[in-house]
Scaffold this active site. Structure first.
Site, PDB file in Angstrom:
ATOM      1  N   GLY A   1      44.089  43.774  42.505  1.00 31.33           N
ATOM      2  CA  GLY A   1      44.458  42.485  43.097  1.00 31.33           C
ATOM      3  C   GLY A   1      45.071  41.570  42.053  1.00 31.33           C
ATOM      4  O   GLY A   1      46.058  40.855  42.319  1.00 31.33           O
TER       5      GLY A   1
ATOM      6  N   ARG B   1      43.561  43.778  51.346  1.00 37.23           N
ATOM      7  CA  ARG B   1      43.140  42.481  50.787  1.00 37.23           C
ATOM      8  C   ARG B   1      44.131  41.370  51.127  1.00 37.23           C
ATOM      9  O   ARG B   1      45.337  41.603  51.220  1.00 37.23           O
ATOM     10  CB  ARG B   1      42.926  42.616  49.268  1.00 37.23           C
ATOM     11  CG  ARG B   1      41.774  43.566  48.974  1.00 37.23           C
ATOM     12  CD  ARG B   1      41.519  43.729  47.519  1.00 37.23           C
ATOM     13  NE  ARG B   1      41.068  42.503  46.885  1.00 37.23           N
ATOM     14  CZ  ARG B   1      40.884  42.365  45.587  1.00 37.23           C
ATOM     15  NH1 ARG B   1      41.104  43.385  44.782  1.00 37.23           N
ATOM     16  NH2 ARG B   1      40.480  41.219  45.081  1.00 37.23           N
TER      17      ARG B   1
ATOM     18  N   SER C   1      40.645  30.059  42.841  1.00 40.04           N
ATOM     19  CA  SER C   1      41.016  31.439  42.520  1.00 40.04           C
ATOM     20  C   SER C   1      41.989  31.452  41.350  1.00 40.04           C
ATOM     21  O   SER C   1      43.067  30.854  41.413  1.00 40.04           O
ATOM     22  CB  SER C   1      41.671  32.091  43.739  1.00 40.04           C
ATOM     23  OG  SER C   1      42.414  33.215  43.327  1.00 40.04           O
TER      24      SER C   1
ATOM     25  N   ASP D   1      32.745  38.178  39.700  1.00 35.79           N
ATOM     26  CA  ASP D   1      32.693  39.643  39.710  1.00 35.79           C
ATOM     27  C   ASP D   1      31.302  40.186  39.362  1.00 35.79           C
ATOM     28  O   ASP D   1      31.094  41.403  39.351  1.00 35.79           O
ATOM     29  CB  ASP D   1      33.704  40.209  38.704  1.00 35.79           C
ATOM     30  CG  ASP D   1      35.139  39.921  39.143  1.00 35.79           C
ATOM     31  OD1 ASP D   1      35.371  39.843  40.362  1.00 35.79           O
ATOM     32  OD2 ASP D   1      36.007  39.759  38.270  1.00 35.79           O
TER      33      ASP D   1
ATOM     34  N   LYS E   1      36.959  41.021  48.032  1.00 35.88           N
ATOM     35  CA  LYS E   1      37.223  41.765  46.785  1.00 35.88           C
ATOM     36  C   LYS E   1      37.577  43.223  47.122  1.00 35.88           C
ATOM     37  O   LYS E   1      37.932  43.512  48.256  1.00 35.88           O
ATOM     38  CB  LYS E   1      36.006  41.672  45.858  1.00 35.88           C
ATOM     39  CG  LYS E   1      35.732  40.242  45.376  1.00 35.88           C
ATOM     40  CD  LYS E   1      36.854  39.708  44.526  1.00 35.88           C
ATOM     41  CE  LYS E   1      36.655  38.272  44.126  1.00 35.88           C
ATOM     42  NZ  LYS E   1      37.824  37.690  43.470  1.00 35.88           N
TER      43      LYS E   1
HETATM   44  C1  S3P Z   1      40.720  37.519  38.237  1.00 37.53           C
HETATM   45  C2  S3P Z   1      40.231  36.549  39.038  1.00 37.53           C
HETATM   46  C3  S3P Z   1      39.121  36.736  39.975  1.00 37.53           C
HETATM   47  C4  S3P Z   1      38.377  38.048  39.752  1.00 37.53           C
HETATM   48  C5  S3P Z   1      39.280  39.183  39.405  1.00 37.53           C
HETATM   49  C6  S3P Z   1      40.129  38.871  38.193  1.00 37.53           C
HETATM   50  C7  S3P Z   1      41.861  37.212  37.351  1.00 37.53           C
HETATM   51  O1  S3P Z   1      39.658  36.654  41.266  1.00 37.53           O
HETATM   52  O2  S3P Z   1      37.613  38.400  40.886  1.00 37.53           O
HETATM   53  O3  S3P Z   1      38.528  40.362  39.121  1.00 37.53           O
HETATM   54  O4  S3P Z   1      42.097  37.955  36.397  1.00 37.53           O
HETATM   55  O5  S3P Z   1      42.529  36.204  37.612  1.00 37.53           O
HETATM   56  P1  S3P Z   1      39.858  35.226  41.968  1.00 37.53           P
HETATM   57  O6  S3P Z   1      40.010  34.212  40.915  1.00 37.53           O
HETATM   58  O7  S3P Z   1      41.051  35.341  42.797  1.00 37.53           O
HETATM   59  O8  S3P Z   1      38.579  35.035  42.730  1.00 37.53           O
END
Ligand code: S3P
Length: 445
Positions: free
Chosen positions: A95, A123, A168, A321, A348
């Site tokens: 993601g 997702r 986020s 996480d 997630k």
């Molecule tokens: C991340 C942000 C988080 C996290 C992901 C890594 C990143 O997601 O869950 O594993 O590197 O920006 P969100 O900030 O969208 O919740």
């Protein structure tokens, strides 16, 4: 499809190597591609997620090479200078890679189509496409706004002001990366401050990024477009989200004492560690220092007696996480551990509230879940936990590793199926955990 069986273990001890931080590794490659010149990256996480990002950047005409065991180089083409004609970018399970690169593509005169594995393809991406369309990018996708998604970026994106409904870092970073090539200020407002690795890395390389808490307690992040980024080398610290597994394993396993060196202790990433300390865990930080814009320390954890607590919603972004592994620690606590405000876990790699609830319930641990919370009724330090169950990873690396840690303290072993997903964030998990005394074994197919 590889399965791992995890059996009762005692005396976890010694030093464990945890690979480079996943969030910072993605950003080192992506932001590295926007400098003018060559940068070197040390301790890059060489996992499937990060390699998917490197491969996607290569398809967009960025030269990236591994030059030694521990070092990569990226030849940045400058801001907004991606190339290629409708490249197909397979982001695998990631993601972060998908959402951040969509932002970078949105701010370049280039078109690309993003795809991913079965988990990533379910997702939500609307959280990214909505703001990116505002910058002027053309987005083509199905009605659910899931992958595959085609994006045609604009050479000079509009500098937008965006109120994000969720905290986020992926949303924030995607918008900031598009905003790099804007002629003006890009502003994001988020309800709580999410991890700020993008802002830190951009500042380290010379960009102007200003973060302010507003009167209503939300946060405003402003980036000045078209910064002059310096080609500086980046040392990636080890990942606190991966370190969480041996640390919790050491806390819940008798007579244990484990050290993880060089871990990123960015304030916006250490919610789990604060929570465990509040629960009574024996965790200490030493050798604290700053490296290339991030704070780093060595973390030691020993077997501990835990008590359940309420983990407030405001802490969620700093440990988003880590809830699956916290749920495992909570089994050994005295009393309830109540995790509030965690609806984001439902979006997630899998619905993590459901995955933990199902897995723990299947071995008789009492849990309660709502749309945005999970409660684990702890059984206390000396309780016996039956185990003897089989868990499907649901293509979620953190679910797989959490249940493998649980197997270390159950009477009968825990089997986790479809464990290859662990390679997306912690490819050396199996060897490193066994090195400190964990009893993990591959099952023959
Ligand atoms: C991340 C942000 C988080 C996290 C992901 C890594 C990143 O997601 O869950 O594993 O590197 O920006 P969100 O900030 O969208 O919740």
């Amino acid at each position: 499809m590889n399965s791992i069986i995890s059996s009762k273990s005692l005396n976890l001890s010694g030093e464990i190597k945890v690979p480079g931080d996943k969030s910072i590794s993605h950003r080192a490659l992506i932001i590295g591609s926007t400098v003018n010149g060559k940068i070197r990256i040390r301790n890059l996480l060489e996992s499937e997620d990060v390699l998917a990002t490197a491969n996607a950047l290569k398809k967009l005409d960025v030269k990236i090479n591994k030059i030694s065991n521990d070092e990569w180089e990226v030849f940045g083409n400058g801001i907004g200078c991606l190339e290629g004609s409708n490249s197909l970018l397979d982001m695998g399970n990631s993601g972060t890679g998908a959402r951040l690169l969509m932002g970078l593509v949105a701010g370049s005169d280039v078109e690309a189509t993003f795809t991913g594995d079965q988990s990533l393809s379910t997702r939500p991406m609307e959280r990214i496409t909505t703001p990116l369309i505002k910058t002027g990018a053309k987005v083509n996708c199905n009605n659910n706004s899931t992958l595959p998604i085609n994006i045609k970026g604009s050479k000079v994106p509009l500098p937008i002001l965006y109120h994000s409904p969720i905290a986020s870092a992926q949303v924030k970073s995607s918008i900031l990366l598009a905003g790099l090539s804007s002629l003006g200020k890009t502003t994001i407002i988020e309800p709580f401050l999410s991890r700020d690795h993008t802002e830190r890395l951009l500042k380290y390389l010379g960009a102007e990024v200003i973060t302010t808490q507003l009167e209503n307690s939300s946060w405003e992040i402003i980036l000045n477009g078209m910064p002059q980024l310096k080609p500086l080398n980046i040392n990636v610290p080890s990942d606190p989200s991966s370190a969480a597994f041996p640390i919790v394993a050491s806390i819940i396993t008798p007579n244990s004492n484990v050290l993880v060196k060089n871990v990123c202790i960015n304030e916006l990433r250490i919610g789990l560690y604060k929570t465990l300390i509040e629960m009574g865990a024996n965790i200490s930080f030493s050798n604290q220092r700053e490296v290339d814009g991030e704070f780093v320390a060595d973390i030691n954890a020993k077997s501990s007696e835990l008590s359940g607590i309420i983990v407030p919603k405001s802490r969620a972004p700093s440990m988003i996480d880590e809830y699956p592994i916290l749920a495992i620690a909570a089994i050994k606590a005295k009393g309830d551990t109540i995790m509030e405000g965690i609806e984001e876990l439902r979006y997630k790699e899998t619905d993590r509230i459901k995955a933990m609830d199902d897995g723990l319930s299947s071995m008789g641990i009492k849990t309660k879940s709502t749309k945005d919370s999970l409660t684990v009724h702890g059984k206390g330090k000396t309780s016996l936990i039956s185990g003897g169950i089989e868990i499907d990873s649901r293509l979620d690396h953190r679910i797989a590793m959490s249940f493998l840690c649980l197997g270390l303290i159950t009477e009968k072993p825990v089997i986790v199926n479809d464990t290859d997903t662990i390679n997306s964030s912690f490819p050396i998990f199996f060897d490193q955990m066994n090195k400190i005394g964990a009893k993990l074994k591959y099952l023959k197919n």
